[in-house]
Enzyme design. Structure first.
Site, PDB file in Angstrom:
ATOM      1  N   ASP A  45     -10.377  -9.414   7.955  1.00 14.10           N
ATOM      2  CA  ASP A  45     -11.822  -9.378   7.689  1.00 14.10           C
ATOM      3  C   ASP A  45     -12.394 -10.791   7.634  1.00 14.10           C
ATOM      4  OD1 ASP A  45     -12.120  -6.681   7.693  1.00 14.10           O
ATOM      5  OD2 ASP A  45     -12.664  -6.479   5.585  1.00 14.10           O
ATOM      6  N   ASP A  96      -5.025  -7.232   5.606  1.00 20.97           N
ATOM      7  CA  ASP A  96      -6.272  -6.546   5.288  1.00 20.97           C
ATOM      8  C   ASP A  96      -7.358  -7.584   4.996  1.00 20.97           C
ATOM      9  OD1 ASP A  96      -8.140  -4.693   4.555  1.00 20.97           O
ATOM     10  OD2 ASP A  96      -7.040  -3.875   2.855  1.00 20.97           O
ATOM     11  N   ASP A 137      -2.357 -18.310   0.774  1.00 22.43           N
ATOM     12  CA  ASP A 137      -3.495 -18.988   0.138  1.00 22.43           C
ATOM     13  C   ASP A 137      -3.988 -20.135   1.027  1.00 22.43           C
ATOM     14  OD1 ASP A 137      -0.941 -19.933  -0.431  1.00 22.43           O
ATOM     15  OD2 ASP A 137      -1.467 -20.790  -2.371  1.00 22.43           O
ATOM     16  N   TYR A 191       0.823  -1.214   0.000  1.00 21.87           N
ATOM     17  CA  TYR A 191       0.000   0.000   0.000  1.00 21.87           C
ATOM     18  C   TYR A 191       0.857   1.265   0.000  1.00 21.87           C
ATOM     19  CZ  TYR A 191      -3.953  -3.036   1.133  1.00 21.87           C
ATOM     20  OH  TYR A 191      -4.907  -4.024   1.105  1.00 21.87           O
ATOM     21  N   LYS A 240       3.988 -15.267   1.476  1.00 24.88           N
ATOM     22  CA  LYS A 240       3.924 -15.955   0.182  1.00 24.88           C
ATOM     23  C   LYS A 240       5.374 -16.185  -0.261  1.00 24.88           C
ATOM     24  CE  LYS A 240       1.473 -17.444  -3.351  1.00 24.88           C
ATOM     25  NZ  LYS A 240       0.740 -18.715  -3.256  1.00 24.88           N
TER      26      LYS A 240
END
Ligand code: NAD
Length: 360
Positions: A254, A250, A226, A143, A194
């Site tokens: 959630d 992020d 994943d 970001y 990852k």
């Protein structure tokens, strides 16, 4: 010995003032029981600040926050301010506050409360007993990494670019918050990355592994993102504390939060290296029910508990508040958003009174 804390309260907009009043009352009661003195100072943020001063984060508010031991925020925003230019929007005030306090670690718990288990969209046997903390890096990664932007190529075609980058020191500081957090819980830390594809993730994994020697009491594991997304819905009970970068965090925070199914119950914390942390519910200002005494104050009250545990190092006070929340739910007391058959419907204020009774 009496402990003294200065706390900045930011009630904000919509249901903010209603739920904040409940959290303050609850803290005062628990403070009396445990010899903790809270000196509350209230400041303006969001729409309320725009109306009073013309800006969403007045300098006075940021100064007060910086000079306190912790900051408790309710929520900001509402229809009234939605059409203002971006720099004058309530959300800009919140982003400015997070930046101004240099908060780089976001802690989001996802705990299934047995009384509300049917609010989850997953099967009871999958979510029963789930108690996860997601520690997300908040100020680095893709970001913020440079270069970023949309650039024209030699052929005239546009190319969009973002860069996922972490320095060793950025990884180490979020890693330390995560190990410390795991230490206050069940002492298991799963680092999500990852590393099979991304070099930045390999550095992340190497640093977390190196840090582990400083925390021999915490068990560290690694998981690809994943797989983590899959495991969170397949067998979420396997997780205690998860640490991950900004983008993965992020999404996973959630996903983990929604295992619980009830937004009015979810607290969060954002921490910096030193200085006060920011504690706030995950939900927004709920303008559709503001001023009607319908809001669920429990996420705000649980944010106050997080403030006591992670911001002020007062675990006993945090435990008492969390136990009071469990007690009122055990007694069948519910606000409208978590209401079900056979339960007793309470307004925001009455829920506050029930909590005070439960604390006594
Ligand atoms: P919201 O979380 O405010 O509301 C979503 C739905 O959940 C609404 O139906 C609302 O009534 C309900 N709800 C939320 N919290 C509740 C509670 N404590 N008790 C009972 N019901 C509750 O999200 P939204 O409607 O997308 O946004 C409303 C405003 O809040 C917008 O201006 C948005 O920008 C802002 N917002 C602020 C924050 C924040 O302050 N951190 C976060 C999200 C949204």
């Amino acid at each position: 010995m009496t402990q003294h804390y200065r706390i900045t309260l930011l009630p904000g907009d919509g249901i903010g003032p209603e739920i904040m009043a409940v959290a303050v009352k609850v803290m005062q009661v628990v403070g009396q029981h445990l010899n903790l003195i809270f000196e509350f100072q209230e400041a303006l943020i969001g729409g309320a600040a725009i109306d009073a001063t013309g800006e969403p984060l007045p300098a006075k508010t940021l100064d007060l926050c910086k000079s306190s031991d912790a900051v408790l925020l309710a929520a900001i925003g509402g229809y009234k301010w939605d059409t203002l230019p971006r720099h004058l929007r309530p959300e800009t005030g919140l982003l400015g506050l997070r930046a101004g306090l240099e908060l780089f670690a976001n802690l989001r718990p996802a705990k299934i409360l047995p009384q509300l288990i049917d609010a989850s969209s997953l099967k009871r046997e999958v979510v029963e007993g789930v108690d996860i903390m997601v520690v997300r890096e908040l100020t680095g990664g893709i970001y913020f990494g440079q270069p970023k932007g949309v650039f024209a190529t030699e052929t005239g075609e546009k190319r969009g670019v973002n860069t996922m980058a972490y320095t060793e020191s950025e990884i180490d500081r979020i890693g330390r918050v995560a190990f410390e957090t795991a230490r206050k819980r069940r002492k298991q830390l799963c680092s999500v990355d990852k590393a099979n594809v991304l070099e930045v993730s390999q550095l992340w994994r190497d640093r977390l592994t190196a840090l582990a020697s400083e925390y021999p009491d915490v068990e560290l594991s690694h998981m690809y993102v994943d797989n983590a997304a899959m495991q969170l819905v397949r067998n979420p009970r396997q997780f205690d504390t998860i640490v991950t970068g900004n983008l993965f965090g992020d999404i996973l925070s959630d996903e983990a939060a929604m295992l619980t199914g009830s937004i009015g119950m979810l607290p969060s914390a954002s921490l910096g290296a030193s200085g006060p942390g920011l504690f706030e519910p995950v939900h927004g200002s709920a303008p559709d029910i503001a001023g009607q005494d319908k809001a669920n104050p429990l996420a705000q009250v649980l944010s106050a508990a997080m403030m006591l545990r992670y911001g002020l190092n007062q675990p006993e006070a945090a435990d008492r508040i969390e136990q009071a929340v469990m007690k009122v739910l055990d007694e069948g007391k519910r606000t409208g958003d978590i209401m079900s058959d056979g339960m007793t419907l309470l307004g925001c204020q009455a829920m506050g009174e029930a909590l005070v009774q439960a604390l006594d």
